[in-house]
Motif scaffolding. Structure first.
Motif, PDB file in Angstrom:
ATOM      1  N   LEU A 117       0.448   2.864  -3.915  1.00 27.12           N
ATOM      2  CA  LEU A 117       0.228   2.109  -2.558  1.00 27.12           C
ATOM      3  C   LEU A 117      -0.153   2.933  -1.489  1.00 27.12           C
ATOM      4  O   LEU A 117      -0.624   2.613  -0.667  1.00 27.12           O
ATOM      5  N   PHE A 143      -3.748   5.325   0.788  1.00 30.06           N
ATOM      6  CA  PHE A 143      -4.515   4.533   1.756  1.00 30.06           C
ATOM      7  C   PHE A 143      -6.010   5.074   1.955  1.00 30.06           C
ATOM      8  O   PHE A 143      -6.097   6.198   2.288  1.00 30.06           O
ATOM      9  N   THR A 186      -4.629   2.051  -2.111  1.00 39.37           N
ATOM     10  CA  THR A 186      -3.628   0.752  -1.824  1.00 39.37           C
ATOM     11  C   THR A 186      -4.388  -0.611  -2.410  1.00 39.37           C
ATOM     12  O   THR A 186      -3.458  -1.622  -2.937  1.00 39.37           O
TER      13      THR A 186
END
Length: 203
Positions: free
Chosen positions: A133, A136, A140
């Motif tokens: 996650l 990004f 994510t």
């Protein structure tokens, strides 16, 4: 027989309607003297209810398997290349190549185990997805979707050990993959193959 205060005869019990899909093979807290086998229609309906989610989870396993193959081949290529390398590059290629080979093997196992709905592989994949996650924004989104598939109600159901009996009872029920998905998969495999060949030639 005299009626009870509720207006129904003693011993009468109303049956509640089932509004959600249930696993006919799930352990029950009710003890019967002669438990009956679940009806075939119930088993088939339960499998049909989860079959699309099965396919989505198996796609996670396929991606892990392909990633593992890529890491394994690149690692082996670097180990082979270290035999002809000179200077400090030898140690670097040995360490990195060995690490990639080991990680590739683990990723291949993880991919196969996910496709077989192994509960341990589900936990490992959830941990890796939580870490993912942090990548990004693409990582994510992808890992968030993975977590949804694995932690949702349907995800918990198909990783339950009793679900293996459901699969064994309904071998004829298959999920038909669309041609678009196959085309994307073939393209992805071709890109992996090109990457592996390039890495080996460079090494």
């Amino acid at each position: 027989m005299e009626p009870s205060q509720s207006g129904q005869p003693y011993g009468y019990r109303a049956e509640e309607n089932e509004t959600e899909s249930f696993n006919p093979f799930a352990p029950s807290t009710q003890v019967d003297e002669a438990p009956a086998e679940p009806a075939s229609d119930d088993v088939r309906a339960y499998r049909q209810y989860h079959i699309a989610h099965e396919a989505s989870v198996k796609s996670i396993g396929l991606l892990h398997w392909l990633s593992g193959v890529l890491m394994l081949l690149v690692g082996i290529g670097m180990l082979i290349g270290s035999m002809t390398a000179v200077g400090p590059d030898v140690m670097w290629m040995l360490v990195v190549g060995g690490a990639l080979a080991v990680l590739g093997g683990l990723w291949i196992w993880l991919g196969v185990a996910i496709r077989r709905f192994n509960p341990i592989a589900r936990i490992v994949t959830c941990i890796l997805s939580v870490i993912g996650l942090l990548s990004f924004p693409i990582g994510t989104l992808i890992n968030g979707y993975f977590l949804y598939l694995l932690l949702s109600q349907k995800g918990q159901a198909i990783f339950d050990p009793s679900y293996q009996r459901v699969i064994a009872e309904t071998p004829d029920i298959k999920y038909r993959t669309s041609n678009l998905v196959w085309a994307v998969l073939i393209l992805f495999i071709a890109l992996i193959g090109a990457g592996v060949v390039t890495a080996i030639v460079t090494a």
